[in-house]
Design an enzyme around this catalytic site. Structure first.
Site, PDB file in Angstrom:
ATOM      1  N   HIS A  65      -9.358   5.151  -1.990  1.00  0.00           N
ATOM      2  CA  HIS A  65      -8.630   5.082  -0.720  1.00  0.00           C
ATOM      3  C   HIS A  65      -9.462   5.774   0.354  1.00  0.00           C
ATOM      4  O   HIS A  65     -10.445   6.449   0.045  1.00  0.00           O
ATOM      5  CB  HIS A  65      -7.269   5.781  -0.855  1.00  0.00           C
ATOM      6  N   GLY A  66      -9.029   5.629   1.594  1.00  0.00           N
ATOM      7  CA  GLY A  66      -9.715   6.333   2.683  1.00  0.00           C
ATOM      8  C   GLY A  66     -11.139   5.855   2.890  1.00  0.00           C
ATOM      9  O   GLY A  66     -12.045   6.650   3.132  1.00  0.00           O
TER      10      GLY A  66
ATOM     11  N   ASN B 255     -10.202   0.777  -0.150  1.00  0.00           N
ATOM     12  CA  ASN B 255      -9.243   0.528   0.928  1.00  0.00           C
ATOM     13  C   ASN B 255      -9.797   0.941   2.288  1.00  0.00           C
ATOM     14  O   ASN B 255     -10.279   2.068   2.446  1.00  0.00           O
ATOM     15  CB  ASN B 255      -7.971   1.345   0.695  1.00  0.00           C
TER      16      ASN B 255
ATOM     17  N   ASP C 141       0.845  -1.196   0.000  1.00  0.00           N
ATOM     18  CA  ASP C 141       0.000   0.000   0.000  1.00  0.00           C
ATOM     19  C   ASP C 141       0.888   1.256   0.000  1.00  0.00           C
ATOM     20  O   ASP C 141       1.797   1.367   0.837  1.00  0.00           O
ATOM     21  CB  ASP C 141      -0.877  -0.042   1.261  1.00  0.00           C
TER      22      ASP C 141
ATOM     23  N   GLU D  87      -1.051   5.870  -8.671  1.00  0.00           N
ATOM     24  CA  GLU D  87      -1.879   6.928  -8.068  1.00  0.00           C
ATOM     25  C   GLU D  87      -1.656   8.279  -8.733  1.00  0.00           C
ATOM     26  O   GLU D  87      -0.537   8.677  -9.036  1.00  0.00           O
ATOM     27  CB  GLU D  87      -1.590   7.041  -6.565  1.00  0.00           C
TER      28      GLU D  87
ATOM     29  N   ASN E  24      -8.637   0.898   6.420  1.00  0.00           N
ATOM     30  CA  ASN E  24      -7.595   0.643   7.412  1.00  0.00           C
ATOM     31  C   ASN E  24      -8.036   1.132   8.793  1.00  0.00           C
ATOM     32  O   ASN E  24      -8.244   0.347   9.720  1.00  0.00           O
ATOM     33  CB  ASN E  24      -6.289   1.339   6.975  1.00  0.00           C
ATOM     34  N   THR E  25      -8.226   2.445   8.923  1.00  0.00           N
ATOM     35  CA  THR E  25      -8.510   3.041  10.231  1.00  0.00           C
ATOM     36  C   THR E  25      -9.722   2.403  10.928  1.00  0.00           C
ATOM     37  O   THR E  25      -9.713   2.224  12.147  1.00  0.00           O
ATOM     38  CB  THR E  25      -8.738   4.562  10.063  1.00  0.00           C
TER      39      THR E  25
HETATM   40  P1  13P Z   1      -8.498   4.612   5.907  1.00  0.00           P
HETATM   41  O1  13P Z   1      -7.489   4.396   6.974  1.00  0.00           O
HETATM   42  O2  13P Z   1      -9.062   5.972   5.916  1.00  0.00           O
HETATM   43  O3  13P Z   1      -9.551   3.554   5.906  1.00  0.00           O
HETATM   44  O4  13P Z   1      -7.729   4.508   4.510  1.00  0.00           O
HETATM   45  C1  13P Z   1      -7.126   3.308   4.137  1.00  0.00           C
HETATM   46  C2  13P Z   1      -6.343   3.450   2.896  1.00  0.00           C
HETATM   47  O5  13P Z   1      -6.719   4.152   1.978  1.00  0.00           O
HETATM   48  C3  13P Z   1      -5.090   2.703   2.779  1.00  0.00           C
HETATM   49  O6  13P Z   1      -4.402   3.025   1.623  1.00  0.00           O
END
Ligand code: 13P
Length: 287
Positions: A207-208, A229, A84, A135, A231-232
């Site tokens: 992303h995000g 994506n 990533d 990207e 993650n958080t």
């Molecule tokens: P978030 O942490 O906002 O979910 O984003 C994850 C991400 O885009 C990893 O590349």
């Protein structure tokens, strides 16, 4: 066995759903995501940032752990192990270590340099049968001190990068990493639409994914997003469940301090989050 993300994303784009990329941080994270994908018969992409790769003792350790788990847990759904936001050097290291997919994030370079470096990696990935994400238009985040809307990519630059033969393309459409601030302007569907018009069948990456409302996710998928994506959100779910366990004093009861017990609520919370996202993205039953 790990697979490239190409086939799963081509199918997702054609079938109007998205495959989730869930970032991993350790064994519990990886196991929770793999088991959920298998239970729901969903393809999945495991994301590893350069920082998380370092934390987990390097890319070869990550490859060993993931391959071992796929084997020992009897995972049959397609799994891609993906770098990533990789640097050019990081991407090369992951390719060598056995990742099946890499992202080269050249969005902070002038477009000519982004094109040059992406082109080199396209050739390497093609030869090895790996998927490559590029990207355009950098995706900010709270940690970068960006508040409000993220950057919007130039659709013509997106086309230039897409034409290099990358597998999937991440383009800034006002999205940011981490929690969205209260004054967030939302996703720019106008930008996304313009990018898809020019890039056609190219699977687009959002992303995000944390905190984007369900209706915006659905609209983004309808406009060509095939990889999202997250993650958080898994981190927040893990932390909240762990906090609850400790605040209830459960670590002080019996053998509640055993890490296999202490980390269990967080593990279940990640599973629940991943399930919710896979249902929202429409990837359930698509493996
Ligand atoms: P978030 O942490 O906002 O979910 O984003 C994850 C991400 O885009 C990893 O590349």
């Amino acid at each position: 066995m790990l697979v490239s993300a190409k086939e799963m994303l081509t199918k997702a784009k054609a079938g109007k759903y998205a495959v989730g990329q869930f970032n991993i941080n350790n064994l519990e994270w990886t196991k929770a995501i793999l088991l959920t994908a298998e239970e729901l018969k969903s393809p999945v992409i495991l994301g590893v940032s350069e920082g998380a790769g370092k934390y987990m003792c390097g890319y070869t350790t990550v490859v060993g752990m993931v391959n071992g788990m796929i084997n020992e847990l009897g995972i049959t759904v397609p799994v891609a192990l993906h770098l990533d936001h990789g640097s050019y050097e990081g991407a090369k290291k992951c390719i060598e270590a056995g990742f099946s997919s890499v992202m080269f994030d050249g969005s902070h370079y002038p477009i000519e340099e982004n094109i040059e470096k992406t082109k080199e990696l396209v050739a390497i990935c093609e030869e090895k049968g790996l998927s490559l994400e590029a990207e355009v238009g950098s995706i900010g985040g709270e940690e970068d001190g960006v508040v409000g809307a993220g950057e919007c990519a130039d659709p013509n630059e997106c086309k230039m990068i897409a034409d290099l033969g990358v597998t999937m393309l991440a383009a800034g459409i006002g999205n940011i990493h981490g929690k969205y601030p209260a004054n967030w302007a939302g996703l720019s569907f106008e930008t996304l639409d313009a990018i898809q018009q020019l890039t056609g069948d190219m699977p687009l990456v959002l992303h995000g994914g944390t905190g984007i409302p369900a209706d915006m996710i659905a609209k983004a998928i309808s406009l060509g997003v095939s990889k999202i994506n997250v993650n958080t959100e898994c981190q927040l779910a893990f932390a909240a469940a762990t906090r609850e366990y400790i605040e209830a004093g459960k670590d002080l009861q019996g053998k509640g301090f055993d890490p296999r017990k202490l980390l269990a609520p967080g593990f279940e919370a990640i599973k629940a989050t991943v399930k919710e996202k896979m249902e929202l993205f429409g990837s359930v039953g698509k493996a």
